[in-house]
Write a protein that holds these residues in place. Structure first.
Motif, PDB file in Angstrom:
ATOM      1  N   SER A 160      -2.576  -6.354  -7.492  1.00 11.64           N
ATOM      2  CA  SER A 160      -3.913  -6.054  -6.986  1.00 11.64           C
ATOM      3  C   SER A 160      -4.350  -4.655  -7.419  1.00 11.64           C
ATOM      4  O   SER A 160      -5.468  -4.460  -7.895  1.00 11.64           O
ATOM      5  CB  SER A 160      -3.933  -6.171  -5.471  1.00 11.64           C
ATOM      6  OG  SER A 160      -5.184  -5.790  -4.958  1.00 11.64           O
ATOM      7  N   SER A 211      -4.967  -4.489 -11.190  1.00 15.51           N
ATOM      8  CA  SER A 211      -6.196  -5.200 -11.533  1.00 15.51           C
ATOM      9  C   SER A 211      -7.425  -4.319 -11.318  1.00 15.51           C
ATOM     10  O   SER A 211      -8.309  -4.239 -12.176  1.00 15.51           O
ATOM     11  CB  SER A 211      -6.295  -6.475 -10.693  1.00 15.51           C
ATOM     12  OG  SER A 211      -7.510  -7.133 -10.931  1.00 15.51           O
ATOM     13  N   ARG A 247      -2.744   0.279  -1.854  1.00 19.79           N
ATOM     14  CA  ARG A 247      -1.992  -0.945  -2.146  1.00 19.79           C
ATOM     15  C   ARG A 247      -0.752  -0.637  -2.967  1.00 19.79           C
ATOM     16  O   ARG A 247       0.330  -1.171  -2.708  1.00 19.79           O
ATOM     17  CB  ARG A 247      -2.882  -1.944  -2.873  1.00 19.79           C
ATOM     18  CG  ARG A 247      -3.942  -2.551  -1.983  1.00 19.79           C
ATOM     19  CD  ARG A 247      -4.828  -3.505  -2.737  1.00 19.79           C
ATOM     20  NE  ARG A 247      -5.865  -4.023  -1.846  1.00 19.79           N
ATOM     21  CZ  ARG A 247      -7.037  -4.457  -2.266  1.00 19.79           C
ATOM     22  NH1 ARG A 247      -7.321  -4.470  -3.557  1.00 19.79           N
ATOM     23  NH2 ARG A 247      -7.918  -4.904  -1.402  1.00 19.79           N
ATOM     24  N   GLU A 254       2.464  -8.677  -5.146  1.00 20.05           N
ATOM     25  CA  GLU A 254       1.054  -8.918  -4.812  1.00 20.05           C
ATOM     26  C   GLU A 254       0.264  -7.607  -4.808  1.00 20.05           C
ATOM     27  O   GLU A 254      -0.841  -7.525  -5.356  1.00 20.05           O
ATOM     28  CB  GLU A 254       0.924  -9.553  -3.429  1.00 20.05           C
ATOM     29  CG  GLU A 254       1.404 -10.967  -3.318  1.00 20.05           C
ATOM     30  CD  GLU A 254       1.387 -11.447  -1.864  1.00 20.05           C
ATOM     31  OE1 GLU A 254       0.648 -10.862  -1.031  1.00 20.05           O
ATOM     32  OE2 GLU A 254       2.127 -12.397  -1.559  1.00 20.05           O
TER      33      GLU A 254
END
Length: 125
Positions: free
Chosen positions: A90, A93, A68, A86
């Motif tokens: 992600s 996180s 990602r 985004e």
């Protein structure tokens, strides 16, 4: 890029095309293609790598986050800041939740993105 392309061909000859073992090679080849300005090809390769990891690993796995983050770098470089954000959020996180040292890279990428997008007030928080 020649060696990465050759490595990919060798791996594809030995494993199933959806095997996540190919994903790292795809990401490496994508980085080489992007260094030569081939962002469309880089995006396609990184998207394929992310799909492989997501199919084979839990969403919170560090390699899913890695893919990602890598794809986010492509989107940041091509000006798709919303999609990049985004992906960076992600990745960070996942890495923050697991105490992974790569969290710093994703947070740094997120700050750089906000600077590029003219949101220095958010980047410097």
């Amino acid at each position: 890029a020649v060696f990465h392309a050759r490595a990919l061909a060798l791996r594809e000859a030995k494993v199933d095309a959806s095997d996540p073992a190919l994903a790292a090679t795809l990401i490496n080849l994508a980085a080489c293609r992007e260094a030569d300005g081939g962002y469309k090809e880089g995006e396609a390769l990184k998207t394929r790598a992310l799909a492989m990891y997501e199919a084979a690993l839990p969403a919170e796995h560090h390699l899913v986050a890695l893919a990602r983050n890598a794809l986010g770098e492509t989107y940041r470089a091509t000006g798709n800041f919303d999609r990049a954000q985004e992906l960076f959020e992600s990745a960070s996180s996942v890495w923050l939740a697991n105490g992974h040292p790569c969290a710093a890279a994703a947070l740094s990428n997120l700050a750089q993105l906000k600077l590029q997008d003219g949101r220095s007030d958010e980047a410097l928080l």
